[in-house]
Motif scaffolding. Structure first.
Motif, short mmCIF file in Angstrom:
data_model
loop_
_atom_site.label_atom_id
_atom_site.label_comp_id
_atom_site.label_asym_id
_atom_site.label_seq_id
_atom_site.Cartn_x
_atom_site.Cartn_y
_atom_site.Cartn_z
N GLU A 1 29.77 48.88 7.25
CA GLU A 1 28.76 49.57 8.03
C GLU A 1 29.41 50.49 9.07
OE1 GLU A 1 26.24 46.58 9.68
OE2 GLU A 1 24.95 46.54 7.91
N PRO A 2 28.65 51.44 9.60
CA PRO A 2 29.18 52.32 10.63
C PRO A 2 29.62 51.54 11.87
CG PRO A 2 27.12 53.18 9.75
CD PRO A 2 27.28 51.80 9.20
N ALA A 3 30.60 52.08 12.56
CA ALA A 3 31.11 51.43 13.76
C ALA A 3 30.14 51.60 14.92
CB ALA A 3 32.47 52.01 14.13
N SER A 4 30.19 50.67 15.86
CA SER A 4 29.36 50.71 17.06
C SER A 4 30.27 50.70 18.29
CB SER A 4 28.41 49.51 17.12
OG SER A 4 27.54 49.50 16.01
N ILE A 5 29.74 51.19 19.39
CA ILE A 5 30.44 51.18 20.67
C ILE A 5 29.44 50.74 21.74
CG2 ILE A 5 31.65 52.54 22.42
CD1 ILE A 5 32.66 54.35 20.25
N ASP A 6 29.82 49.76 22.55
CA ASP A 6 28.95 49.26 23.61
C ASP A 6 29.63 49.43 24.96
OD1 ASP A 6 26.76 48.22 21.98
OD2 ASP A 6 28.24 46.79 21.27
N SER A 7 28.82 49.57 25.99
CA SER A 7 29.35 49.77 27.34
C SER A 7 29.76 48.46 28.00
CB SER A 7 28.31 50.49 28.21
OG SER A 7 27.10 49.75 28.26
N SER B 1 38.84 44.78 14.86
CA SER B 1 38.34 45.93 15.61
C SER B 1 39.06 47.19 15.19
CB SER B 1 38.53 45.71 17.12
OG SER B 1 37.81 44.57 17.53
N MET B 2 38.34 48.30 15.18
CA MET B 2 38.96 49.58 14.84
C MET B 2 40.00 49.94 15.89
SD MET B 2 35.68 51.80 13.51
CE MET B 2 36.70 53.20 13.03
N PRO B 3 41.03 50.70 15.55
CA PRO B 3 41.23 51.39 14.27
C PRO B 3 42.18 50.66 13.33
CG PRO B 3 42.66 52.34 15.90
CD PRO B 3 41.96 51.19 16.57
N SER B 4 42.13 49.32 13.28
CA SER B 4 43.10 48.55 12.51
C SER B 4 42.57 48.09 11.17
CB SER B 4 43.54 47.34 13.34
OG SER B 4 42.44 46.57 13.72
N TYR B 5 41.59 48.81 10.57
CA TYR B 5 41.05 48.41 9.27
C TYR B 5 42.12 48.37 8.19
CZ TYR B 5 36.33 49.10 11.06
OH TYR B 5 35.18 49.02 11.78
N GLY C 1 33.26 28.14 14.86
CA GLY C 1 33.73 27.92 16.22
C GLY C 1 34.72 28.96 16.71
N ASP C 2 35.16 29.87 15.83
CA ASP C 2 36.05 30.94 16.28
C ASP C 2 35.29 31.91 17.17
OD1 ASP C 2 38.12 29.84 14.92
OD2 ASP C 2 38.26 31.40 13.38
N VAL C 3 36.01 32.51 18.11
CA VAL C 3 35.40 33.43 19.07
C VAL C 3 36.14 34.76 19.05
CG1 VAL C 3 34.76 33.79 21.49
CG2 VAL C 3 34.81 31.48 20.55
N ARG C 4 35.38 35.84 19.11
CA ARG C 4 35.95 37.18 19.27
C ARG C 4 35.25 37.85 20.43
NH1 ARG C 4 35.32 40.53 13.96
NH2 ARG C 4 36.60 42.01 15.14
N VAL C 5 36.01 38.51 21.28
CA VAL C 5 35.44 39.33 22.35
C VAL C 5 35.66 40.78 21.97
CG1 VAL C 5 35.58 39.98 24.77
CG2 VAL C 5 35.80 37.58 24.13
N LEU C 6 34.56 41.51 21.78
CA LEU C 6 34.61 42.93 21.44
C LEU C 6 34.64 43.71 22.75
CD1 LEU C 6 31.95 42.87 18.59
CD2 LEU C 6 34.44 42.62 18.40
N THR C 7 35.75 44.36 23.00
CA THR C 7 35.96 45.03 24.27
C THR C 7 35.02 46.21 24.45
OG1 THR C 7 38.29 44.42 24.11
CG2 THR C 7 37.71 46.07 25.75
N ALA C 8 34.54 46.38 25.66
CA ALA C 8 33.63 47.49 25.97
C ALA C 8 34.29 48.83 25.67
CB ALA C 8 33.22 47.42 27.44
N ASN C 9 33.47 49.76 25.19
CA ASN C 9 33.88 51.15 24.94
C ASN C 9 34.95 51.27 23.85
OD1 ASN C 9 32.15 52.09 27.07
ND2 ASN C 9 33.72 51.43 28.54
N ALA C 10 35.03 50.28 22.97
CA ALA C 10 35.95 50.34 21.84
C ALA C 10 35.15 50.17 20.55
CB ALA C 10 37.01 49.24 21.95
N PRO C 11 35.40 50.98 19.51
CA PRO C 11 34.62 50.88 18.27
C PRO C 11 34.87 49.57 17.54
CG PRO C 11 36.46 52.39 18.00
CD PRO C 11 36.43 52.03 19.45
#
Length: 239
Positions: A174-180, A196-200, A210-220
């Motif tokens: 799916e298309p990438a998203s970016i959040d503030s 996380s992009m750009p490491s596809y 139980g695994d956790v990922r934190v998607l950093t703000a302003n990163a696709p």
């Protein structure tokens, strides 16, 4: 005679070890797994009768990975905890495990925490954006999945939204998203996910319950399921 005496002792030791798993050395009842400027993610593991206290000055979200503190199945996989001290005591008979996402900035009081069903919001990128992915067709959304992506709102406050998502197997990217703001992903079952992009280019990564990922703000990023089995996870988003 010596052999006969040792066998039941060994069996007794094996049967007791799961009950005391949370008390074994190396397993902390409260362990901070990751922390950013906006939030802290802690894993709580409690043996029966064990308790832990933490501080939540701006509120928190509790994601249950086992039964709740009373030893019963929770009504939802996640719950909102108002700002203030967190006092957790395992009153059940089995090990308790949960993830506590503590916010550092003030979150307004919740308007509703009732679970509701909703459709998963799809975001479609222009066809030209997919030319490098090798799909070979323009309107990729015309190819319906065998099982539709489903989502359910578990917590909805004026500042935090918690959604449970179930994705079908073998999804198209799916298309990438970016959040503030930072987003927290907690996986409810094992699968594969795209980093996380750009490491596809490095391929999908294995994730477990139980695994956790934190998607950093302003990163696709993308939450597309990269595995051959359905994927389930919880998205904790700050608005």
């Amino acid at each position: 005679m010596l052999t006969l005496a040792l066998v039941p002792m060994l069996a007794l030791h094996i049967s007791l070890s799961p009950q005391d798993a949370a008390r074994r050395p190396g397993i902390e009842p409260y362990h901070v797994e990751m922390e950013t400027d906006d939030l802290r993610v802690a894993r709580v593991v409690l043996a029966p009768g064990q308790h832990v206290t933490a501080d939540s000055p701006a509120g928190s979200v509790i994601v249950y990975l086992t039964a709740n503190l009373d030893g019963r199945m929770p009504s939802a996989e996640a719950a909102w905890q108002a700002a203030g001290p967190i006092d957790m005591e395992n009153r059940g008979r089995a090990r308790f495990e949960a993830l506590v996402i503590q916010f550092k900035r003030t979150v307004p009081a919740p308007s509703s925490t009732a679970a509701t069903s909703s459709s998963y919001p799809s975001r479609v990128a222009p066809a030209t954006a997919w030319s490098g992915y090798g799909y070979g067709y323009g309107n990729w959304m015309d190819y319906a999945y065998r099982e539709r992506v489903k989502s359910e709102t578990l917590v909805d406050t004026a500042g935090v939204n918690v959604t449970k998502v179930r994705q079908p197997a073998s999804m198209y990217l799916e298309p990438a998203s970016i959040d503030s703001n930072d987003r927290v992903i907690v996986y409810l079952r094992g699968s594969y996910a795209w980093p996380s992009m750009p490491s596809y280019s490095y391929g999908a990564i294995a994730v477990h319950r139980g695994d956790v990922r934190v998607l950093t703000a302003n990163a696709p990023y993308t939450l597309t399921n990269a595995g051959s089995d359905p994927s389930e996870f919880i998205v904790i988003a700050r608005r």
